[in-house]
Design a protein around this motif. Sequence first.
Motif, PDB file in Angstrom:
ATOM      1  N   ARG A1222       0.834  -1.370   0.060  1.00  0.00           N
ATOM      2  CA  ARG A1222      -0.066  -0.065   0.079  1.00  0.00           C
ATOM      3  C   ARG A1222       0.849   1.019  -0.070  1.00  0.00           C
ATOM      4  O   ARG A1222       0.585   2.242  -0.645  1.00  0.00           O
ATOM      5  CB  ARG A1222      -0.952   0.135   1.183  1.00  0.00           C
ATOM      6  N   VAL A1223       1.932   1.003   0.889  1.00  0.00           N
ATOM      7  CA  VAL A1223       2.988   2.343   0.817  1.00  0.00           C
ATOM      8  C   VAL A1223       3.438   2.675  -0.522  1.00  0.00           C
ATOM      9  O   VAL A1223       3.554   3.564  -1.101  1.00  0.00           O
ATOM     10  CB  VAL A1223       4.044   2.211   1.953  1.00  0.00           C
ATOM     11  N   SER A1224       3.765   1.569  -1.237  1.00  0.00           N
ATOM     12  CA  SER A1224       4.621   1.675  -2.318  1.00  0.00           C
ATOM     13  C   SER A1224       3.714   2.143  -3.714  1.00  0.00           C
ATOM     14  O   SER A1224       4.162   2.630  -4.364  1.00  0.00           O
ATOM     15  CB  SER A1224       4.967  -0.015  -2.906  1.00  0.00           C
ATOM     16  N   CYS A1225       2.529   1.812  -3.653  1.00  0.00           N
ATOM     17  CA  CYS A1225       1.620   2.200  -4.551  1.00  0.00           C
ATOM     18  C   CYS A1225       1.017   3.468  -4.372  1.00  0.00           C
ATOM     19  O   CYS A1225       0.236   3.976  -5.173  1.00  0.00           O
ATOM     20  CB  CYS A1225       0.508   1.117  -4.927  1.00  0.00           C
ATOM     21  N   THR A1226       1.219   4.286  -3.156  1.00  0.00           N
ATOM     22  CA  THR A1226       0.615   5.428  -2.764  1.00  0.00           C
ATOM     23  C   THR A1226       1.788   6.617  -2.786  1.00  0.00           C
ATOM     24  O   THR A1226       1.607   7.758  -2.591  1.00  0.00           O
ATOM     25  CB  THR A1226       0.097   5.425  -1.403  1.00  0.00           C
ATOM     26  N   VAL A1227       2.834   6.366  -3.283  1.00  0.00           N
ATOM     27  CA  VAL A1227       4.031   7.107  -3.111  1.00  0.00           C
ATOM     28  C   VAL A1227       3.679   8.319  -4.416  1.00  0.00           C
ATOM     29  O   VAL A1227       3.399   7.696  -5.606  1.00  0.00           O
ATOM     30  CB  VAL A1227       5.429   6.667  -3.601  1.00  0.00           C
ATOM     31  N   GLY A1228       3.552   9.517  -4.193  1.00  0.00           N
ATOM     32  CA  GLY A1228       3.329  10.600  -5.017  1.00  0.00           C
ATOM     33  C   GLY A1228       1.653  10.425  -5.545  1.00  0.00           C
ATOM     34  O   GLY A1228       1.631  11.264  -6.249  1.00  0.00           O
ATOM     35  N   VAL A1229       0.986   9.966  -4.680  1.00  0.00           N
ATOM     36  CA  VAL A1229      -0.462   9.615  -5.086  1.00  0.00           C
ATOM     37  C   VAL A1229      -1.001  10.942  -4.305  1.00  0.00           C
ATOM     38  O   VAL A1229      -0.759  11.251  -3.076  1.00  0.00           O
ATOM     39  CB  VAL A1229      -1.099   8.645  -4.763  1.00  0.00           C
ATOM     40  N   GLN A1230      -1.997  11.605  -5.099  1.00  0.00           N
ATOM     41  CA  GLN A1230      -2.712  12.770  -4.454  1.00  0.00           C
ATOM     42  C   GLN A1230      -4.000  12.567  -3.899  1.00  0.00           C
ATOM     43  O   GLN A1230      -4.533  11.513  -3.951  1.00  0.00           O
ATOM     44  CB  GLN A1230      -2.986  13.875  -5.458  1.00  0.00           C
ATOM     45  N   LEU A1231      -4.421  13.561  -2.831  1.00  0.00           N
ATOM     46  CA  LEU A1231      -5.960  13.251  -2.189  1.00  0.00           C
ATOM     47  C   LEU A1231      -7.044  13.578  -3.251  1.00  0.00           C
ATOM     48  O   LEU A1231      -6.678  14.580  -4.226  1.00  0.00           O
ATOM     49  CB  LEU A1231      -5.752  14.200  -0.921  1.00  0.00           C
TER      50      LEU A1231
END
Length: 1632
Positions: A1222-1231
């Motif tokens: 979950r951490v890896s696929c949310t790096v740089g992901v916005q709200l």
Amino acid sequence: MAESYIEKLSFTLLDAITDKEPVVQEQVCSALRFLGEARPRETLRACDAYLRQHDKLAQPYRALILRAMEMVLSSHIHQLDKDTASILILLASSEMTRTKGLDCDWQRAASSVLVAVGKRFINQVMEEVLSRFQPGVLPHCSVLQTLASLSVSNAFGMVPFLPSILSTMLPMLGMAKQDALRVVFCCALQHFSESTLEYLANLDQAPDPTVRRDAFAADIFSAYDILFHHWLQSRDAKLRLAVVAALGPMSHLLPSEKLEEQLPRLLPGVLSLYKKHAETFHVSKSLGQILEAAVSVGSRTLEAQLDALLATLHTQICVPVESSSPLVMSSQKEVLRCFTVLACCLPDRLLAFLLPRLDTSSERLRVGTLQILRHLINSAAAQMEVKKPFILSAMRLPLLDTNNKVKRAVVQVISAMAHHGYLEQPGGEVMIEYIVQQCALPPEQEPEKPGPDGEDLAAADSVRAVSVRTLYLVSTTVDRMSDVLWPYLMEFLVPAHFTEALTPLCRSLVHLALKRQEAGADAFLVPFEAHANLPSPYAVTTRLLVVSSHPYLGDGRGAASLRLLRVMRHSIHPLLAQPWETAVPLLLEHLEAHTEETLSLQEWEEKLLAFLRDTLAVVSDDTWTCQLSLEMRKRLPSYNRVPQEKNFLYKCLGTALAAAASREVVRKSLQELLGAASYQQQAEHEGLACCFGICATAHLEDTLTQLEDFIRSDVLRKSSGIFSIFKDRGEQELEKVKSALILCYGHVAARAPHELVLAKVESEVLRNMFQCFSTKDPALKLCLVQSLCMVSQAICSSAQASSFYFSRKAELVAQMMEFIRAEPLDSLKTPLRKKAMLACTHLVSLEPALEEQARADVIRGCLYSVLALVPEPDREDGGSQESLYQDTVRALEDLLAGLLQRNMTPQGLQIMVEHLSPWIKSPKGHERARALGLSTRLLRHFRQHLHVSALVPFHNLGLLVGLFSPRCADLCPATRQQAVDCVYTLLYLQLGHEGFSRDYRDDVAEQLLGLKDGLVHPDPATLFHTCHSVAQIIAKRLPPDQLISLLLTMFEGLGDPDKNCSRAATVMINCLLKERGPALLEKVPEIVSVLRSKLQETQGEHILPAAQHGLYLLASQHCAAVVSSLLGSPLPFDSHTCALWRALAVQPSLTTQVLELLLEKMSRDVPFKESRAFLLGSSPHRVATLLPLVATCALYEVLSAPASGTAVLELYPQLLVALLLRVSCTVGVQLPRNLQVKERRGTGTAPARSLEPCSSAVDALQALLLRGGSQDVAQCMQLEGGWELLRTSAGHEEGVTRLASAMARCAGPRLPLVVKALVCTQNSPYEMQRVTSTAFLAELLSSNVVNDLMLLESLLDNLAARQKDSSTSVRRLVLRGLANVASGSPDKVRAHGPQLLTAMISGLDDRDDPHGLVALEAMVGLARLLDLVAPWDLRLVLLHTVIRIRPFFDSEKVEFREASIRLFGHLNKACHGDCEEVFLEQVVGGLVPLLLHLQDPQAPVASACRFALCMCVPNLECEELAATFHKHLQEGRSLHFGEFLNSTCKHLMHHFPDLLGRLVSTNLFYFKSTLEEVRAAAPMFTGFLVLHAEPEQKPQVDLEQLIAALQLLLRDPAPGVREKSAETLGRLVKFA
């Protein structure tokens, strides 16, 4: 051939002489000198040819070349052949006279060449120079300068030429019209004269001893005539100075009769120059030489010129000195030398001139005269011997001058007089007294207003210091002064105006006494009777003892005074010899063990008074004692300006009177003291009172009688009122007298025997105090309180105190309370509160007991007076204010403890706490802190004095604990700790009432003390955790009947205005309900009702626990519905929602269900969606999907609950892998946009956690580790910054690596299941997830734990399968993981060697990596594996690897250079002892780049080169080279590159001479390096190779190519490169 080669090298260097950088120019000159060292003739000829060929070369560069030639000549003049010398003479002569310009560097350099050649070839040089020095033709200035310089450098060679030179020169003098040329003539004549004088002075060494002065006299006189009569009149200042500088030495060569004839005109002429020149050194020096010449011929004309001479010279000494430059100081010395010359021939006339000038009002004239006089006393001692009385008499007038400059000059004169016997003459004592007066100058009053020249201050600063040094030096170093100073210096000990001189006086007297003691048994005894002016032994003892009371004043006069007392012990009294020999060193040791800051003056005074008492006891002579007391009384007025010392003298006097046996002397002394005391001086009251108090220790009756007699004097007959004797005095004076007398009564009561005092307290001591209570004078009021405090303390200290009935006790207590209430609450400036409370403390213990209301008034009044005080702001005197406040608080504690002692029951304690309760709950922090501090000490007192005769209940324990325990979370740290102390003491009080002994230690209660440290920090979590622990301890020891009263008291605390205390009450209530809930069955409705009402009243998260239990019950039946409902809560979660999520973690089985549901929700939906901005061409950005985001936040809340640990352990692998991915696929992901708005709005309210998707996942992962028993993993990540790295795109990979490393170290047993879950994600469609899983698995291989867990094979297979992954990052991480086997399982590397090497070689050849990062990883990995693989496996790839990495040595990227060079070192290390010829070729080929890159600007590359070189050298099989490398290339040691390279090249050329050509050609390649440091190192390397090569190796080097390359480097933009190139060109002389 050799000559043309040297010429080529020289020309190449000379072409670079025009470089703009001075450092390069200097190196070129240095290289030329290097060439000249080896081939001086050829180099000098080349320079000559270059200068002749380059006729238009600029003058500064010609000067540099000539200077280089001059240096070569200076060191190799004896190797110079005659032909070359002739060439150089012609060149230098031509260069020197090429232009008519005067005095330029170029001409001076050419002249220096001629002078250097002239040291050996004087005849040839003189032939050339004289050819340009023809009769009738004015010569070039440089010719004259050269002749002058030659006469200085080679006097023996030049003087024989001087007659002809002078005969040629004399006619030219008249032809010289330019002043500059005349200056040169004058300088030449000066040097000619000086060299002639030197020649004549050393005729025994001269080549022609027949030379006489007469040979030069006529010519010198002719020159003198022109210089003096014509040129000296010039307006040009330089010319006049040059003339006068020449006249000095010329005067010694003039015929005697001519000198005598010229003196009447010569001396005035020279003296007149003083008015024309500010710089007078040359004038003064020349004048001194002329005077010496005149005296040597016995001139009679000198006396006629004396007045003018003295007046002018005196003026020169008296003029203000503008600067302290060496030239100015030298001029002063020359003038003083003139006075010495005159003193030797005309001493009477000289003194007749000087001494009257001491009687002048001009500071400058007086200082100058004193300076001359001092010089004459030292330099003309024989001539001044008979003049001593006159000089001493004349010195009396300057002694009266108050100017600091004059004082300093006088002291210096007196110092000179002491060394030459002046002070032994009549009148010498006046000089000694003057020195002592200057020593006594107060440092702060010494400076005067600075004068216009700004020198007064500097002079003033040194007057006292110079005097002190002078006195000590005269005393210690001038033996003849011993009889003069001893015992005369003692006359200055006692007078008060010599106080500041006591320290130097004592030191000098000690030295003199010790010196006389060595001389004879009685020589050091002081004959007091024989010298009427000497102070008596009583006066000396008194004086030295009193000044010792403040030992660090006056440069440490305390120690100096004590040392003097010690050496004078025999003279003071014969019986004191042995006692003082023992006692004084102990006092001195005490002083040495302390500093001015650490010494307690009170303790020190007690030691001195004890010393005095012991002295009086040893002497045991009442007459001596009475005489000493009389002397002390006489000395009191002399200390009026130093009240502290006067007070100590009073104490000494009291001590002496106490030791006196004569009551008549005591009565008379006390009477005189009362009559003579300075009552207007407030500071004196304490001293007078101490004197009476100390005296009363032995003479109580007489002391009280004298006080009564003083009060009941004849004046009192008209009135019966106390103190009516003073009714005609001013009211203010009356109050001061009252203050002093009342203090006397107090000290008498305090110091006299208590049994004797008790009978006289009310009748004699207190009777007069009662009538003064109505006073408004603050000082009198303070004295009253202080005296009453001492009286009451004396009563309590008496053995009969328990039976003493104090009838007026209540009245006194009431009066003290009035004084206390009258004190202001905004400041604490006097100790009145403290002393009044101390008096009350002593009074309340006496009978009769106070009434209840009076007790309450005392408690309330004193509490209000102290606790309500406004805290003082930080000020300079903050330390003294704080000390006074602490003393006042201690006095209040003692008073309250005394009152509590009268009622040592639980009820009495409660009454006391009730008085403190309003202050404990005060909204003001300082009042709470003070009240808690008082409570702590009162409870301790109650416990220490608790005596339980029967088992009685401590019925108010619950109320008291409920009052104090919430304060464990007070805003003030000190208050928090004091609250714990109160609870601790209360629990022990309960144990005491249960029958336990006072020394019983309860393990549970003792735990409270260990919790205090957790209350120091303001962190709320720490505070409330500690409060919970406190509540647990209370619950274990609280009796059942006290529980409900404790809870009800704490419920009231929920409304405390201090939110911290309110929260602490909540924590403690919950803990008590948990720990003691079964015992509260009947009281549950009441408790729930109170909780519900408080939840409605207070909107705070500390009330929510009451609602959390209900939620738990609901979730036990409908878990999925509760989770779904809570997932619908809006983000961000508010505090209530977070608390409710955490409530679901109470029971493990329930928690497991909740976690599984949340994992399913988090993984069901895609983690993000691609979203394009409305602008065309903009790149898409990722937006988090809502459901996984909410589930992640909920997971964090559940995992944060401490009770979730069991369920977390059960689901640990699934949770870890899911959250990591979950951490890896949310790096740089916005709200989502709507949540971004909420996030921005919430910034002002500082939300507990960020909603950012990656951060929320990292937080959840961190919470998982903490809750799953992997606290060490979380801590490692925190310490290493891993959590922050995980959140960023750039650092995510490193963060995963650190997490895997921490897991391997701290959570090894859990890895098999984690690896199993992670391997399943290797085929994830998301590249970032594949990178994360690969990074994690790769890092695991660096730990031996995978071997222990039998995971190695599976991990290697899994990683090998990913070598063809489409992601470059994955392929790179695969190589890293395979290389990690070297760290984690080195014993397994050999078994998998072929597989690992194949993978690395494949990485080196990776074609799909445009940036070479895979190749870089392969090089790093190979370096790690090489030592572990089988030699045969390595041999197969060795050559290919070396060839493949060689290009990276010179890569522009630092990391590539470092990795390739370090790998090269490892490859060499692997081949030690078995190096094939083909590989050795690669080693030799790599030697040059490795050595050069030692200068790489990047430290990692330089470090890698050190390693690689150390690994290469064994393969070269050269022990000397290996030793050099070992010496210079050790890690951590700074490298001197030039020294190392020099040594390396030396051994290379000695053992591998055939490599010269190859090494030089490789260096040539690096002449074009992009790195400036390497470009500079390459020619340097080449130069050292050539330096150590043998001439027969010359054919290996293409010198043409090398010189051409160096020529190009000489035009390099970097000055450092050009400098090294020039240096190397100089070394090429080796191949000449």
